[in-house]
Structure formats: C-alpha cells, structure tokens
Design a protein around this motif. Sequence first.
Motif, PDB file in Angstrom:
ATOM      1  N   ASP A  23       0.810  -1.219   0.000  1.00 31.39           N
ATOM      2  CA  ASP A  23       0.000   0.000   0.000  1.00 31.39           C
ATOM      3  C   ASP A  23       0.844   1.271   0.000  1.00 31.39           C
ATOM      4  O   ASP A  23       0.489   2.250  -0.652  1.00 31.39           O
ATOM      5  CB  ASP A  23      -0.967   0.003   1.184  1.00 31.39           C
ATOM      6  N   LYS A  26       1.783   1.723  -3.500  1.00 35.05           N
ATOM      7  CA  LYS A  26       0.590   2.045  -4.288  1.00 35.05           C
ATOM      8  C   LYS A  26       0.319   3.543  -4.189  1.00 35.05           C
ATOM      9  O   LYS A  26       0.016   4.203  -5.182  1.00 35.05           O
ATOM     10  CB  LYS A  26      -0.636   1.307  -3.751  1.00 35.05           C
ATOM     11  N   THR A  91      -5.260  -5.307  -1.581  1.00 34.46           N
ATOM     12  CA  THR A  91      -5.683  -4.568  -0.401  1.00 34.46           C
ATOM     13  C   THR A  91      -7.203  -4.575  -0.325  1.00 34.46           C
ATOM     14  O   THR A  91      -7.879  -5.249  -1.096  1.00 34.46           O
ATOM     15  CB  THR A  91      -5.094  -3.142  -0.424  1.00 34.46           C
ATOM     16  N   PHE A  96      -7.956   1.222  -0.106  1.00 32.85           N
ATOM     17  CA  PHE A  96      -7.537   1.649  -1.435  1.00 32.85           C
ATOM     18  C   PHE A  96      -8.204   2.948  -1.875  1.00 32.85           C
ATOM     19  O   PHE A  96      -7.561   3.819  -2.459  1.00 32.85           O
ATOM     20  CB  PHE A  96      -7.824   0.530  -2.440  1.00 32.85           C
TER      21      PHE A  96
END
Length: 135
Positions: A23, A26, A91, A96
């Motif tokens: 994450d 990301k 995730t 997200f």
Amino acid sequence: SYQHSGPPVDYVYTRNALHQLPDFWKAVALHRVSQMIRPGGILRLRDLVFDTSPANIEETVDQWVDQATTNQSTGYTAEEFATHLKTEFSTFTWLFEPILTNAGFEILERDVRSSVYAAYVCRRRSKWARPRQLR
C-alpha cells in the motif's frame, strides 16, 4: 520509477499492476500518476481489491478460490490464487479508495465483482481541490 516528461496526459489505464505493490508504494505510484495527468483527466484502473472486512476475509477468499479452474489453460488455479495471497499485495477497498482520493482523484465510477476485482474510473481533481479530511 517512471518519470514523466512532456505535457500532462489526458488518460491513464492500469490493469492488474498495483496489487504487485504494498500500500505504501501504491500510494506513491498513484500520486505520481496524478501528477502526470492534467486536471480533469481520467484514470481507469482495474485490479484485485477485496471489498470486504477482515472479519469476512476468510469467506471472501474461499468464494474466490471456489471459482478457480483445475485446468491452467482456461484460467487461474486454486494454487495460483494461494500464491497470489502469499506473495502479492491486494488490499481492501476501504484502504484503497482513500489512497486514490489522497493522490488527487475523484472516484466517478466503482464496480466490484465477486468482492475481489474492482474497476474504477477516476478524474484528477484540480490542483487546489483537496479531499475532505476526517478528524
């Protein structure tokens, strides 16, 4: 590591790439993508994103694995799904989606299939527009 040069782009499409990143990365990647898209430009994104809670993850994963094929030539096998869960970084939608908005995107469309695959159409907000912060 991509560094965009040139004018901002109107559109970016990514499919099944971000689940390769934790994450943290990301968020960095989506911020970089937002910086290369012109304000009002579109991000279309499809990826493995779990639309469930940690309390229900076992049931969600079991249902996902039940969809696996036994023939690798026709789709993903249960073993491949298990490898994905062990080595990749899917995730939850509830984690997200704030990453998307904090990267500068407004979610215009959201489509989640079988609580595992999510598709989003997002618009890059203007530089001065900020997401509402929760206190």
